[in-house]
Design an enzyme around this catalytic site. Structure first.
Site, mmCIF file in Angstrom:
data_model
loop_
_atom_site.group_PDB
_atom_site.id
_atom_site.type_symbol
_atom_site.label_atom_id
_atom_site.label_comp_id
_atom_site.label_asym_id
_atom_site.label_seq_id
_atom_site.Cartn_x
_atom_site.Cartn_y
_atom_site.Cartn_z
ATOM 1 N N GLY A 6 0.856 -1.199 0.000
ATOM 2 C CA GLY A 6 0.000 0.000 0.000
ATOM 3 C C GLY A 6 0.879 1.232 0.000
ATOM 4 O O GLY A 6 2.036 1.171 -0.419
ATOM 5 N N ARG A 7 0.332 2.325 0.482
ATOM 6 C CA ARG A 7 1.093 3.587 0.469
ATOM 7 C C ARG A 7 2.392 3.441 1.259
ATOM 8 O O ARG A 7 3.464 3.844 0.818
ATOM 9 C CB ARG A 7 0.288 4.704 1.118
ATOM 10 C CG ARG A 7 -1.032 5.024 0.493
ATOM 11 C CD ARG A 7 -1.738 5.964 1.458
ATOM 12 N NE ARG A 7 -2.967 6.507 0.949
ATOM 13 C CZ ARG A 7 -4.165 5.976 1.188
ATOM 14 N NH1 ARG A 7 -4.285 4.855 1.867
ATOM 15 N NH2 ARG A 7 -5.255 6.563 0.726
ATOM 16 N N ILE A 8 2.292 2.879 2.472
ATOM 17 C CA ILE A 8 3.485 2.785 3.333
ATOM 18 C C ILE A 8 4.433 1.719 2.793
ATOM 19 O O ILE A 8 5.650 1.944 2.722
ATOM 20 C CB ILE A 8 3.066 2.507 4.793
ATOM 21 C CG1 ILE A 8 2.311 3.729 5.339
ATOM 22 C CG2 ILE A 8 4.283 2.192 5.657
ATOM 23 C CD1 ILE A 8 1.691 3.548 6.718
ATOM 24 N N ILE B 143 5.996 -2.506 11.325
ATOM 25 C CA ILE B 143 5.586 -1.127 11.658
ATOM 26 C C ILE B 143 4.068 -0.998 11.478
ATOM 27 O O ILE B 143 3.547 0.114 11.443
ATOM 28 C CB ILE B 143 6.319 -0.074 10.780
ATOM 29 C CG1 ILE B 143 6.378 -0.492 9.301
ATOM 30 C CG2 ILE B 143 7.727 0.161 11.284
ATOM 31 C CD1 ILE B 143 5.121 -0.443 8.536
ATOM 32 N N ARG C 9 0.775 -3.526 12.641
ATOM 33 C CA ARG C 9 0.052 -3.816 13.877
ATOM 34 C C ARG C 9 0.597 -5.117 14.458
ATOM 35 O O ARG C 9 0.893 -6.070 13.711
ATOM 36 C CB ARG C 9 -1.454 -3.985 13.611
ATOM 37 C CG ARG C 9 -2.210 -2.679 13.381
ATOM 38 C CD ARG C 9 -2.216 -1.781 14.615
ATOM 39 N NE ARG C 9 -2.951 -0.540 14.425
ATOM 40 C CZ ARG C 9 -2.411 0.618 14.043
ATOM 41 N NH1 ARG C 9 -1.109 0.710 13.797
ATOM 42 N NH2 ARG C 9 -3.172 1.695 13.922
ATOM 43 N N ASP D 270 7.935 -2.158 16.035
ATOM 44 C CA ASP D 270 7.375 -0.912 16.571
ATOM 45 C C ASP D 270 5.994 -1.153 17.169
ATOM 46 O O ASP D 270 5.442 -0.273 17.807
ATOM 47 C CB ASP D 270 7.279 0.135 15.446
ATOM 48 C CG ASP D 270 6.854 1.507 15.961
ATOM 49 O OD1 ASP D 270 7.410 1.942 16.993
ATOM 50 O OD2 ASP D 270 5.964 2.139 15.353
ATOM 51 N N GLU E 97 -0.139 -3.918 23.322
ATOM 52 C CA GLU E 97 0.539 -2.662 23.691
ATOM 53 C C GLU E 97 -0.170 -1.970 24.846
ATOM 54 O O GLU E 97 -1.397 -1.995 24.895
ATOM 55 C CB GLU E 97 0.554 -1.725 22.477
ATOM 56 C CG GLU E 97 1.365 -2.263 21.343
ATOM 57 C CD GLU E 97 1.240 -1.403 20.086
ATOM 58 O OE1 GLU E 97 0.718 -0.266 20.158
ATOM 59 O OE2 GLU E 97 1.646 -1.883 19.039
ATOM 60 N N HIS F 162 5.732 1.973 19.382
ATOM 61 C CA HIS F 162 4.702 2.424 18.424
ATOM 62 C C HIS F 162 4.869 3.923 18.104
ATOM 63 O O HIS F 162 3.983 4.736 18.391
ATOM 64 C CB HIS F 162 3.284 2.129 18.955
ATOM 65 C CG HIS F 162 2.261 2.099 17.857
ATOM 66 N ND1 HIS F 162 1.123 1.327 17.918
ATOM 67 C CD2 HIS F 162 2.199 2.754 16.671
ATOM 68 C CE1 HIS F 162 0.398 1.504 16.813
ATOM 69 N NE2 HIS F 162 1.043 2.379 16.036
ATOM 70 N N VAL F 163 6.005 4.220 17.499
ATOM 71 C CA VAL F 163 6.334 5.628 17.227
ATOM 72 C C VAL F 163 6.455 5.920 15.728
ATOM 73 O O VAL F 163 7.059 6.918 15.346
ATOM 74 C CB VAL F 163 7.635 6.052 17.961
ATOM 75 C CG1 VAL F 163 7.412 6.128 19.459
ATOM 76 C CG2 VAL F 163 8.808 5.108 17.644
ATOM 77 N N GLY F 164 5.884 5.052 14.896
ATOM 78 C CA GLY F 164 6.020 5.235 13.441
ATOM 79 C C GLY F 164 5.688 6.639 12.975
ATOM 80 O O GLY F 164 6.400 7.223 12.160
HETATM 81 C C1 DGY Z 1 -1.692 4.880 12.800
HETATM 82 O O1 DGY Z 1 -1.855 5.988 12.294
HETATM 83 O O2 DGY Z 1 -2.463 3.939 12.627
HETATM 84 C C2 DGY Z 1 -0.516 4.744 13.684
HETATM 85 O O3 DGY Z 1 -0.203 3.438 13.914
HETATM 86 C C3 DGY Z 1 -0.762 5.482 14.979
HETATM 87 O O4 DGY Z 1 -1.390 4.658 15.836
#
Ligand code: DGY
Length: 312
Positions: free
Chosen positions: A152-154, A229, A231, A255, A260, A278-280
């Site tokens: 996807g985008r990421i 990065i 879930r 991450d 969590e 979880h700091v992406g």
């Molecule tokens: C998202 O935007 O889904 C990030 O993981 C922040 O929780």
């Protein structure tokens, strides 16, 4: 003019919270000790929910019969019951695109940290290990193969960065994307068997739960590493920890986690794992942009205009 009542399910980045409270009558659910008492005076007034990663389920929707929109300051939507929202005619928005680069940067950072053991190296200097001798050699990234799970985008932003670092990029997802210049694997296990690094970039939720299980981890093998990065739910965390502990997987850069902010102690003891909380998307600029987009969606909705980034 009377301000629209909005429930804040989460505590937001302060500038975002300030902007939210400047426009709406905001009710902070995340501070409520007694939910029934919190909702009693509000339930016939609230028309919107703003959330970050806090749950918005069917029960919450039913508590608020006038609810029209759930605006999430996130790209992920696994904390929102989308089917329940759809059934009740409640609109849902998220914040895609504005966080893509930050999340992709972190994925690459974790991959470098895992391959070059950056956290161990840092400790080596601080603890005086260097005075006794050089640190053992580590592994290069250039010339290796990266499998992206979820183009996807990421995933595409990670792929672009990895290709620039001379990694060969391949991918797996529900379908091939003709616009993407990388080889597609219809079978995830086959891709895992062929790559050195597996980056997880698919959405969370029931459809992807434990997509990366013991079989996929075994296919990646003792020279492979996993970066997540997306879930925590996408990976069978117990299987991952077992493989790392038994040296059947070389490393992991994580991450996100299954429960969590709780992270199993066994994972924290492994030098082969690099762990971030979880700091992406956790940079000032990006959290501001995410907040802006959430606020713009709310504003568009209450002005009767088209939503900017609707999901339902
Ligand atoms: C998202 O935007 O889904 C990030 O993981 C922040 O929780």
């Amino acid at each position: 003019m009377e301000r629209v009542d909005v429930v804040a399910a989460s505590a937001f980045y302060p500038p975002v919270m300030e902007a939210l409270t400047a426009t709406y009558a905001v009710h902070a659910l995340y501070q409520a000790a007694d939910r029934a008492a919190f909702f009693a005076p509000l339930k016939d007034k609230v028309r919107g929910i703003a959330t970050f990663t806090d749950k918005v389920d069917a029960g919450l929707m039913d508590t608020l019969p006038r609810l029209e929109i759930v605006a999430s300051m996130s790209i992920g939507l696994d904390h929102i019951d989308l089917a329940a929202a759809k059934a009740r005619g409640i609109r849902v928005t998220n914040t895609p695109d504005v966080l893509t680069d930050d999340v992709a940067d972190l994925a690459i950072g974790l991959m470098v940290a895992v391959s070059r053991r950056l956290v161990v190296a840092d400790r080596y200097v601080r603890d005086g290990g260097w005075l006794k001798g050089s640190m053992p050699l580590q592994n290069r990234l250039g010339g290796t193969k990266l499998g992206v799970l979820g183009m996807g985008r990421i995933g595409a932003a990670i792929a672009k960065r990895a290709a620039a670092m001379n990694m060969t990029v391949v991918y797996h997802g529900p379908r091939p994307k003709p616009e993407v210049p990388y080889r597609f694997y219809p079978d995830l296990a086959a891709m895992a068997a062929d790559v050195d690094y597996l980056v997880v970039a698919v959405p969370g939720g029931p459809a992807t739960r434990h997509l990366v299980d013991a079989r996929i981890i075994a296919a990646l093998g003792a020279k492979g590493a996993i970066i997540n990065i997306a879930r925590g739910s996408v990976i069978d965390q117990a299987a991952l920890i077992g493989a790392l502990a038994d040296h059947k997987l070389a490393g992991a850069g994580l991450d996100v986690f299954e429960d969590e902010p709780r992270v199993p102690e066994a994972l924290t003891r492994l030098d082969s794992a690099v762990l971030t909380p979880h700091v992406g998307s956790a940079t000032h600029a990006t959290r501001l942009a995410m907040g802006r987009l959430m606020l713009d969606n709310l504003a568009a909705h209450f002005a009767g205009k088209p939503l900017l980034t609707p999901v339902a």
